[in-house]
Structure formats: structure tokens, C-alpha cells
Design a protein around this motif. Structure first.
Motif, PDB file in Angstrom:
ATOM      1  N   THR A 137     -27.349  -3.706 -35.309  1.00 41.65           N
ATOM      2  CA  THR A 137     -26.439  -4.769 -34.898  1.00 41.65           C
ATOM      3  C   THR A 137     -27.170  -5.840 -34.092  1.00 41.65           C
ATOM      4  N   ALA A 138     -28.063  -5.405 -33.188  1.00 46.02           N
ATOM      5  CA  ALA A 138     -28.848  -6.356 -32.394  1.00 46.02           C
ATOM      6  C   ALA A 138     -29.684  -7.245 -33.293  1.00 46.02           C
ATOM      7  N   GLN A 139     -30.248  -6.633 -34.335  1.00 54.46           N
ATOM      8  CA  GLN A 139     -31.088  -7.405 -35.245  1.00 54.46           C
ATOM      9  C   GLN A 139     -30.266  -8.388 -36.065  1.00 54.46           C
ATOM     10  N   SER A 140     -29.134  -7.945 -36.568  1.00 53.20           N
ATOM     11  CA  SER A 140     -28.330  -8.815 -37.428  1.00 53.20           C
ATOM     12  C   SER A 140     -27.638  -9.927 -36.636  1.00 53.20           C
ATOM     13  N   GLU A 141     -27.241  -9.638 -35.402  1.00 58.74           N
ATOM     14  CA  GLU A 141     -26.536 -10.631 -34.592  1.00 58.74           C
ATOM     15  C   GLU A 141     -27.469 -11.427 -33.687  1.00 58.74           C
ATOM     16  N   LYS A 142     -28.763 -11.058 -33.674  1.00 55.58           N
ATOM     17  CA  LYS A 142     -29.763 -11.765 -32.854  1.00 55.58           C
ATOM     18  C   LYS A 142     -29.371 -11.754 -31.376  1.00 55.58           C
ATOM     19  N   SER A 188     -38.868  -7.920 -29.967  1.00 54.10           N
ATOM     20  CA  SER A 188     -38.117  -6.775 -29.469  1.00 54.10           C
ATOM     21  C   SER A 188     -36.627  -7.079 -29.467  1.00 54.10           C
ATOM     22  N   ARG A 189     -35.853  -6.059 -29.787  1.00 57.65           N
ATOM     23  CA  ARG A 189     -34.403  -6.200 -29.740  1.00 57.65           C
ATOM     24  C   ARG A 189     -33.857  -5.910 -28.330  1.00 57.65           C
ATOM     25  N   TYR A 190     -34.726  -5.640 -27.376  1.00 56.11           N
ATOM     26  CA  TYR A 190     -34.282  -5.277 -26.030  1.00 56.11           C
ATOM     27  C   TYR A 190     -34.281  -6.471 -25.075  1.00 56.11           C
TER      28      TYR A 190
END
Length: 257
Positions: free
Chosen positions: A13-18, A139-141
Motif C-alpha cells: 500500500t505504501a508503494q502504490s500510494e507513495k 525506502s517506504r519508511y
């Protein structure tokens, strides 16, 4: 506590929603290597489709400086898919959370190879070509801040990578001695050599094989391996340009829009 599958969904989700997320180890400080790599495997498998196939591996934490920075003494790996391979030298900042670019070299393989503690000559016998490469990490963090387990789960911050159009024979040069100058908006930002990658880029492949062998895996013909960064990564935003000049071997540029 969340399950592995919930962490997979959170990262996807983090990757798709940036949108950056809290690192996993805040809610699960006991996350193990095995669990982190399982989250990585499942999240990449979730993205695999007819148009997005698995194409190889990337190595991370391949410099002593980065290992000290994170507080570890070992490398990590991530997975590469077809959608990560750039077909032109431009990225869009808005498609990422906090993108950074770093210079690398990549290997392709003509025959399968597996095993622990292999010698360089054994690995070279399986290498088909060496390519110049630029990797975009993201990073998605939150705050680009993470522990070792977090970054493994996040597929070693993989996002995109650009390969040079010219394949080089393994014997072209001593790949530990190649030099790179990294320019950020036409100003020299970093200098590095192939030796920054575990003293020689081939050692990165050996380390990958050591890690994969614990899972009964190896490198297959046609697969690609990004060996690791030759310098620190350059943080970029819209309007920026990063060029890696490898001297007589050529140069690569990524424009950020």
C-alpha cells in the motif's frame, strides 16, 4: 501483533500510494531475518504478473561504511522485477516517496551457479556480461529511517534501475579499479571505485550466493545482479539531474521530472 501477510499489505500500500509508513520493527521489534525475507518474497510475488516477471537480484549494504552506519557486518539482498528496469533515463519525483540515486555495476549470467564460499574464478565462469548501472532507491519508511530487518522486508529499498546499453566482457577491465564521478546538477558530488563494493564487485555476487544457498537457491541463466553502490546515494527532487561518469567505459544520466 500484525501477521506477515498484514506487513506485506502495508508495504504494498505504501508503494502504490507513495506514502511513507512507520517501520515494522516499531510494532514488531522481534522481527527475524527469516520473517523479513518472507515479507520481501511475498510482497514481490504479489507484484508478479505476465508483464512484470522476476528478473534477478540486488545487493545492499555492500560497503563497510554502510554496514557500520546500520550496525551490521553482513550484506542483504532484494529482488528485481521487469517493471523496475527503466526503458528511458527519466523518473518522476511524484512517483516516489524520497528517491535517491547511486552508481553501480550489474552482472548477467549465462549458466546457473549456486553454492557457498565460491571462489571468484568459479563465479566469473558463469558471468556473461557486466553493465554500468544507476539504481534508484526509495525506502517506504518515514524519514528514510529503518533497521536491518525493516529494509530487508522492504526489498532492500528497491524501486528502479537503469542499465547502460553497452555490455562489457568480464575481462574488459579490473572491475575493482574502475572509477566513477557522480555529478548532481552538473556539480561533482561523489567519487568512488569498484573496490567500494566489498573490495571487488565479484565478491558481492559471492555474498549473494552465500545468502541464497541458505534457502536452497542460486542464480539462474539470464538473471541479473546489481552488485551494490560505489558511492553514497544522491537524494533527488523534481528538476534534478544525476550523471555517473565511468571514464572510458562511458556514463549514465537520470533526469528527474
Amino acid at each position: 501483533m500484525s501477521t506477515i501477510y498484514e506487513y506485506v499489505e502495508r508495504i504494498a500500500t505504501a508503494q502504490s500510494e507513495k506514502k511513507a509508513i512507520e517501520k515494522i520493527t516499531i510494532s514488531n521489534p522481534a522481527l527475524t531475518f527469516e520473517e523479513a525475507y518472507e515479507i520481501q518474497r511475498l510482497s514481490i510475488e504479489k507484484s508478479i504478473s505476465a508483464s512484470n516477471s522476476f528478473i534477478g537480484w540486488k545487493m545492499g549494504l555492500t560497503s563497510k561504511a554502510k554496514q557500520l552506519q546500520v550496525g551490521v557486518d553482513s550484506t542483504i539482498y532484494g529482488r528485481l522485477t521487469n517493471n523496475m528496469l527503466m526503458n528511458h533515463n527519466e523518473i518522476t519525483a511524484a512517483d516516489h516517496i524520497h528517491p535517491r540515486i547511486e552508481p553501480e555495476v550489474a552482472f548477467t549470467f549465462k549458466k546457473p551457479i549456486a553454492g557457498e564460499n565460491l571462489m571468484p574464478y568459479e563465479v566469473w565462469s558463469a558471468v556473461e556480461y557486466v553493465y554500468l548501472a544507476l539504481e534508484v532507491i526509495d525506502s517506504r519508511y518515514e524519514n528514510f529511517s529503518f533497521s536491518l530487518m525493516d529494509v530487508i522486508a522492504d526489498n532492500a529499498s528497491s524501486t528502479k534501475f537503469l542499465l547502460g546499453s553497452q555490455p562489457y566482457a568480464p575481462t574488459t577491465t579490473d572491475w575493482a579499479q574502475i572509477k566513477v564521478n557522480v555529478y548532481y546538477n552538473n556539480e561533482l558530488k561523489y567519487e568512488g571505485t569498484g573496490a567500494a563494493i566489498l573490495e571487488h564487485p565479484i565478491n558481492s555476487v559471492i555474498e549473494l550466493l552465500n545468502l541464497l544457498s541458505k534457502e536452497g537457491r542460486g542464480i539462474q541463466p539470464g538473471e541479473l545482479v546489481l552488485a551494490g553502490a560505489m558511492t553514497d546515494a544522491v537524494a533527488v527532487k523534481s528538476g534534478d539531474t544525476v550523471t555517473a561518469d565511468y571514464g572510458v567505459l562511458g556514463s549514465l544520466t537520470i533526469n528527474v521530472k
